[in-house]
Design an enzyme around this catalytic site. Structure first.
Site, PDB file in Angstrom:
ATOM      1  CD  GLU A   1      20.972  -4.792 -43.083  1.00  0.00           C
ATOM      2  OE1 GLU A   1      21.754  -5.742 -43.013  1.00  0.00           O
ATOM      3  OE2 GLU A   1      20.525  -4.208 -42.082  1.00  0.00           O
TER       4      GLU A   1
ATOM      5  CB  CYS B   1      20.571 -10.300 -36.499  1.00  0.00           C
ATOM      6  SG  CYS B   1      20.928  -9.960 -38.223  1.00  0.00           S
TER       7      CYS B   1
HETATM    8  O1  FUB Z   1      20.259  -3.842 -36.480  1.00  0.00           O
HETATM    9  C1  FUB Z   1      20.105  -5.120 -35.894  1.00  0.00           C
HETATM   10  C2  FUB Z   1      20.056  -6.174 -36.949  1.00  0.00           C
HETATM   11  O2  FUB Z   1      21.257  -6.161 -37.705  1.00  0.00           O
HETATM   12  C3  FUB Z   1      18.981  -5.995 -37.977  1.00  0.00           C
HETATM   13  O3  FUB Z   1      17.763  -6.484 -37.606  1.00  0.00           O
HETATM   14  C4  FUB Z   1      19.563  -6.704 -39.131  1.00  0.00           C
HETATM   15  O4  FUB Z   1      18.930  -6.380 -40.339  1.00  0.00           O
HETATM   16  C5  FUB Z   1      20.987  -6.277 -39.089  1.00  0.00           C
HETATM   17  O5  FUB Z   1      21.120  -5.033 -39.690  1.00  0.00           O
HETATM   18 ZN    ZN Z   2      19.336 -11.136 -39.494  1.00  0.00          ZN
END
Ligand code: FUB
Ligand code: ZN
Length: 641
Positions: free
Chosen positions: A335, A431
């Site tokens: 990501e 999230c």
């Molecule tokens: O790891 C916590 C959250 O989940 C991250 O900020 C997002 O990118 C997702 O991976």
């Molecule tokens: Zn998010």
């Protein structure tokens, strides 16, 4: 730092948003998103992935009670990121390791929303949640349901992956917001108890670790600002200083012996100390949360070196790693940010949270250094990727915000399976939706900031602002006609600094001003009316030719709003459409209509080249943030010209 005269955002209680465009979103969050998310947290939405968040707090609360009563509390493994029915015991923690944050972000959104519009029922529901959260806290202050339910002996033994400091950060943000909004300090007190424990554990003489997913840094600064307890600020600084030092803490905690002095942990922005970092790397959300915390600490300690690192990272994002939509993160793999000018449209990640985090970073930078480049990006992210994260009815959400979608590819090509062609009701890893809710309901905090002598207007959102310098009423038709009017009731002399948007072709301000770093400064010493007319013609925007995907293509923008084409308006095979060089644009809100050509479909895979044949057609554009509200269909931001 050049100036110690930093500015601060105007507290929500002193800014009332009154804007046709934004009232709609704020009300949507209040009436739809917040209640809907509450149901999701309680696993009450049919067909949506289960959250398990509240359930985990109930289980943790029972563990705490049993521990207090000296009863035997079972131990379950803490060895994964996600615990589901297949791989874990019914009585153990369920969901992702960071699921506690869902309720914290929800509470934060509730806090802002209560401040905008008090609602007794919502307040009472929030208090019930706070009671539940507090009942799940260990007596020493520790609070993270994964470890409290599964294994108390493993607390803070896997900082790299297990998110305890991340969960703490969201807790602290919620606690400060709830206290500021309501005066109720129950959650704040519980948070301080946890923060005290963290400060006792993490210091020069204790554990020299830091979170694998940043946010504790900026949250500790918020907690310091709310309580005045300096050790919170010092611990934020400690986390930033320790990060990336060799030998890596993440190696030590895992027992790795790195013999070759190689660099690692780019994913966590822990490859080198933040003060030495020059470009944005790794997981994009983690990155922008860290950079926001760095800016906070640089400001609090007047630390030029740290601020220069922030500036260099900022410039790298703004000039080499930012999508036209304000999205960041070019790959699903981690990501993450990738490399300069790597901005693929269909493989993009552009997580909603990442653009929200970019807004956090931007506002902090703008508060330190009044340069419009920060708020320009903040605005770009807000009006495009952030808003696209939510459906028009507030009931479904995008996590990933691509710039080109072919639904068949999302279904059949696993490299694109992260791209959803329609918004989802909820996510197992949820999230983004609560992050959106907290951002939209606190949008006032991004509009303007004030220093000793200036009030800066960064976003032109209709509002009423109260400050000791003046009461300011802003009437805004910014994204439409570009007209903004200010009615200022002056209380003492000050200078109003108006951001000149990077997306206007020209502007006209009704009073004399001086311009510096993208702000028009106007001295105010009596009641004053000001009109601004931004010229926001429909524009064709090209990308650097180092962005390989977009050569020969353009995007359409009007002001800060990026447009896209959708199958619902233009039929299948959007790649066959081409804009005329003189597209004769027509604005028919919310659409933009243009002249173009549609190439004929050519089914023979290879044939002798001849210039393509096509017929004239109208091409209809829709604001990018509105795409995907009419079912699954093709979409593209860039179009051939
Ligand atoms: O790891 C916590 C959250 O989940 C991250 O900020 C997002 O990118 C997702 O991976
Ligand atoms: Zn998010």
């Amino acid at each position: 730092m050049e100036s110690k005269n930093f500015s601060n955002h105007i507290e929500l209680k002193n800014i009332k948003i009154n804007d046709n465009f934004w009232n709609n979103y704020i009300e949507l969050v209040r009436k739809e998103v917040i209640p809907y998310q509450y149901k999701a947290l309680n696993d009450e939405i049919d067909g949506a992935e289960k959250s398990r968040c509240i359930d985990n707090f109930i289980k943790a609360s029972k563990s705490v009670k049993n521990i207090r009563e000296g009863k035997n509390v079972p131990v379950f493994p803490v060895d994964k990121w996600e615990y589901n029915d297949e791989n874990s015991d019914e009585k153990s923690f369920k969901g992702w390791v960071f699921h506690d944050t869902d309720i914290y972000k929800w509470l934060e959104a509730v806090a802002y929303s209560l401040q905008n519009h008090y609602d007794e029922f919502l307040f009472n529901e929030a208090i019930k949640c706070i009671d539940l959260i507090c009942s799940a806290q260990l007596d020493n202050g520790y609070l993270d349901t994964l470890y409290i339910i599964n294994d108390r002996n493993k607390i803070f033994t896997d900082l790299r992956d297990k998110h305890e400091l991340y969960c703490f950060g969201h807790l602290a943000e919620a606690a400060v917001a709830f206290y500021n909004a309501t005066g109720n300090d129950k959650l704040l007190k519980a948070t301080c108890k946890f923060a005290d424990l963290i400060c006792d554990i993490f210091n020069e003489n204790g554990k020299r670790g830091y979170g694998g997913h940043e946010i504790a840094e900026l949250a500790l600064v918020k907690l310091y600002n709310a309580t005045g307890k300096r050790k919170y600020l010092e611990t934020a600084k400690f986390f930033i200083n320790e990060r990336g030092k060799k030998p890596y803490y993440f190696d030590l905690e895992k027992g790795y012996d790195r013999k070759d002095n190689s660099n690692d942990y780019f994913y966590n922005q822990a490859h080198t100390q933040p003060v030495n970092q020059k470009e944005a790397v790794g997981h994009a959300v983690r990155g922008v949360y860290l950079y926001s915390g760095m800016a906070d600490v640089a400001r609090a300690y007047n630390d030029d070196r740290l601020f220069n690192a922030c500036k260099s990272i900022w410039d790298n994002i703004e000039n080499k790693k930012l999508y036209i939509t304000g999205g960041i993160g070019s790959t699903v793999d981690g990501e993450a940010f990738t490399f300069d000018y790597d901005l693929p449209n269909d493989l993009a990640y552009c997580e909603t949270c990442a653009s929200i985090g970019l807004m956090f970073f931007a506002r902090r930078m703008a508060e330190i250094e009044p340069d419009s480049k920060y708020a320009n990006v903040m605005e770009r992210a807000l009006y495009n990727t952030v808003l696209s994260g939510m459906a028009e009815d507030g009931k479904s959400f995008f996590y990933v915000n691509p710039l080109e979608v072919l639904p068949e590819a999302c279904h059949k090509d696993s490299r694109k399976s992260h791209v959803k062609p329609v918004r989802q009701k909820w996510f197992g890893c949820a999230c983004c939706p609560p992050n959106l809710a907290r951002l939209i309901s606190s949008i006032g905090e991004y509009c303007c900031t004030e220093s000793n002598e200036n009030i800066f207007i960064h976003l032109y959102i209709g509002s009423e602002i109260k400050s000791d310098k003046a009461d300011i009423k802003i009437i805004s038709d910014y994204t439409d006609s570009g007209k903004v009017a200010f009615d200022i009731k002056c209380k003492k002399d000050f200078t109003l600094a108006l951001r000149i948007s990077d997306t206007c072709k020209g502007f006209d301000i009704s009073l004399p001003y001086t311009e510096k770093k993208g702000y028009a400064y106007i001295k105010i010493n009596s009641d004053t009316l000001i009109d601004i007319q931004f010229d926001f013609p429909i524009r064709l925007i090209k990308c650097s030719n180092l962005v390989r995907e977009n050569i020969g293509k353009v995007a359409v923008m009007k002001g800060p709003v990026v447009y896209c084409i959708e199958e619902a308006d233009n039929g299948k095979n959007l790649q066959l459409l081409r804009l005329c060089e003189n597209p004769d644009f027509r604005y028919d809100k919310p659409y933009i209509i243009a002249h173009g050509k549609r190439e004929r479909v050519d089914t023979s895979l290879y044939s002798e080249y001849k210039s393509p044949e096509g017929e004239e057609c109208e091409i209809k554009f829709i604001p990018y943030c509105k795409w995907g509200n009419r079912g699954e269909n093709e979409m593209s931001v860039y179009i051939r010209i």
